[in-house]
Design a protein around this motif. Structure first.
Motif, PDB file in Angstrom:
ATOM      1  N   GLY A  71       0.796  -1.214   0.000  1.00 36.62           N
ATOM      2  CA  GLY A  71       0.000   0.000   0.000  1.00 36.62           C
ATOM      3  C   GLY A  71       0.830   1.267   0.000  1.00 36.62           C
ATOM      4  O   GLY A  71       1.990   1.269   0.360  1.00 36.62           O
ATOM      5  N   SER A  72       0.184   2.344  -0.392  1.00 36.45           N
ATOM      6  CA  SER A  72       0.859   3.642  -0.381  1.00 36.45           C
ATOM      7  C   SER A  72       0.756   4.268   1.004  1.00 36.45           C
ATOM      8  O   SER A  72      -0.154   3.954   1.779  1.00 36.45           O
ATOM      9  N   GLU A  73       1.673   5.146   1.292  1.00 36.45           N
ATOM     10  CA  GLU A  73       1.635   5.838   2.583  1.00 36.45           C
ATOM     11  C   GLU A  73       0.344   6.651   2.711  1.00 36.45           C
ATOM     12  O   GLU A  73      -0.263   6.695   3.778  1.00 36.45           O
ATOM     13  N   GLU A  74      -0.087   7.231   1.610  1.00 38.20           N
ATOM     14  CA  GLU A  74      -1.334   8.021   1.601  1.00 38.20           C
ATOM     15  C   GLU A  74      -2.537   7.149   1.982  1.00 38.20           C
ATOM     16  O   GLU A  74      -3.374   7.539   2.798  1.00 38.20           O
ATOM     17  N   ASP A  75      -2.621   5.947   1.391  1.00 38.78           N
ATOM     18  CA  ASP A  75      -3.726   5.025   1.704  1.00 38.78           C
ATOM     19  C   ASP A  75      -3.661   4.562   3.157  1.00 38.78           C
ATOM     20  O   ASP A  75      -4.686   4.430   3.824  1.00 38.78           O
ATOM     21  N   LYS A  76      -2.458   4.312   3.646  1.00 33.34           N
ATOM     22  CA  LYS A  76      -2.297   3.869   5.033  1.00 33.34           C
ATOM     23  C   LYS A  76      -2.738   4.950   6.014  1.00 33.34           C
ATOM     24  O   LYS A  76      -3.408   4.651   7.007  1.00 33.34           O
ATOM     25  N   ILE A  77      -2.387   6.184   5.732  1.00 37.62           N
ATOM     26  CA  ILE A  77      -2.790   7.290   6.610  1.00 37.62           C
ATOM     27  C   ILE A  77      -4.304   7.460   6.570  1.00 37.62           C
ATOM     28  O   ILE A  77      -4.948   7.634   7.610  1.00 37.62           O
ATOM     29  N   ALA A  78      -4.882   7.376   5.380  1.00 37.90           N
ATOM     30  CA  ALA A  78      -6.344   7.473   5.259  1.00 37.90           C
ATOM     31  C   ALA A  78      -7.011   6.327   6.002  1.00 37.90           C
ATOM     32  O   ALA A  78      -8.005   6.529   6.725  1.00 37.90           O
ATOM     33  N   ALA A  79      -6.460   5.114   5.852  1.00 38.91           N
ATOM     34  CA  ALA A  79      -7.026   3.949   6.539  1.00 38.91           C
ATOM     35  C   ALA A  79      -6.930   4.126   8.051  1.00 38.91           C
ATOM     36  O   ALA A  79      -7.871   3.792   8.782  1.00 38.91           O
ATOM     37  N   TRP A  80      -5.806   4.629   8.520  1.00 41.12           N
ATOM     38  CA  TRP A  80      -5.613   4.874   9.955  1.00 41.12           C
ATOM     39  C   TRP A  80      -6.658   5.857  10.483  1.00 41.12           C
ATOM     40  O   TRP A  80      -7.271   5.622  11.514  1.00 41.12           O
ATOM     41  N   ASN A  81      -6.859   6.958   9.757  1.00 37.79           N
ATOM     42  CA  ASN A  81      -7.833   7.968  10.195  1.00 37.79           C
ATOM     43  C   ASN A  81      -9.251   7.400  10.211  1.00 37.79           C
ATOM     44  O   ASN A  81     -10.018   7.660  11.148  1.00 37.79           O
ATOM     45  N   LEU A  82      -9.596   6.613   9.209  1.00 36.58           N
ATOM     46  CA  LEU A  82     -10.912   5.976   9.178  1.00 36.58           C
ATOM     47  C   LEU A  82     -11.058   4.983  10.324  1.00 36.58           C
ATOM     48  O   LEU A  82     -12.115   4.895  10.956  1.00 36.58           O
TER      49      LEU A  82
END
Length: 171
Positions: A12-23
């Motif tokens: 995964g991309s760092e952007e997707d991981k950060i979004a997933a974390w926030n969700l």
């Protein structure tokens, strides 16, 4: 697990991981507020961005609050596929099996949880094993399990109370 641990996972991309974390964080807040439909929605969105063992496990936990134990167990199995070293889903499956009155089946799941390499609360499966053995009438095994929970977490009041109650009943 914190954001840094989350981002360091493979794939995964760092952007997707950060979004997933926030969700995931939003889902957890909804869950703690008792807004279970919203929690389910946000956990699923988190999983779409970047699937993690934690999100599957917590989605399962939310399902369990709604009485959907089969779905909860299914999510735990998905969590184990992603990270077999993560102890929570093993313990949770055992807990759901207790609720389903499948005590013998629960034991092996708690035993797996006790051997997990990554588990923030390793006393929990020992406490749960104690609960199973107590319900089965095997008080010696229950006391040993409660003692192990206390060894791992000396402040675990529920384990202390359960052990003392059983010792009192045996005397």
């Amino acid at each position: 697990m914190d954001l840094q641990d989350f981002v360091q996972q493979e794939g995964g991309s760092e952007e997707d991981k950060i979004a997933a974390w926030n969700l995931f964080q939003q889902a957890y807040e909804f869950q703690m507020q008792g807004k279970l439909d919203e929690a389910v929605s946000y956990y699923k969105q988190s999983l779409e961005k970047f699937p993690t063992a934690e999100a599957h496990t917590f989605l399962g936990w939310t399902y369990s609050f709604r009485g959907q134990l089969s779905e909860a167990i299914e999510e735990c199995h998905l969590a184990i596929k992603i990270d077999p070293d993560f102890g929570n889903p093993y313990n949770d499956i055992g807990a759901y099996l207790i609720e389903m009155d499948q005590l013998n089946e629960a034991i092996s799941w708690f035993e797996r949880a006790t051997n997990a390499k990554r588990y923030e609360s390793p006393a929990f499966p020992h406490m749960n094993l104690g609960r199973v053995y107590e319900r089965k009438g095997d008080w010696d095994e229950a006391i040993m399990s409660y003692k192990q929970a206390i060894t791992l977490n000396p402040k675990y009041l529920a384990a202390k109370q359960a052990m003392m109650r059983l010792i009192g009943l045996m005397n």
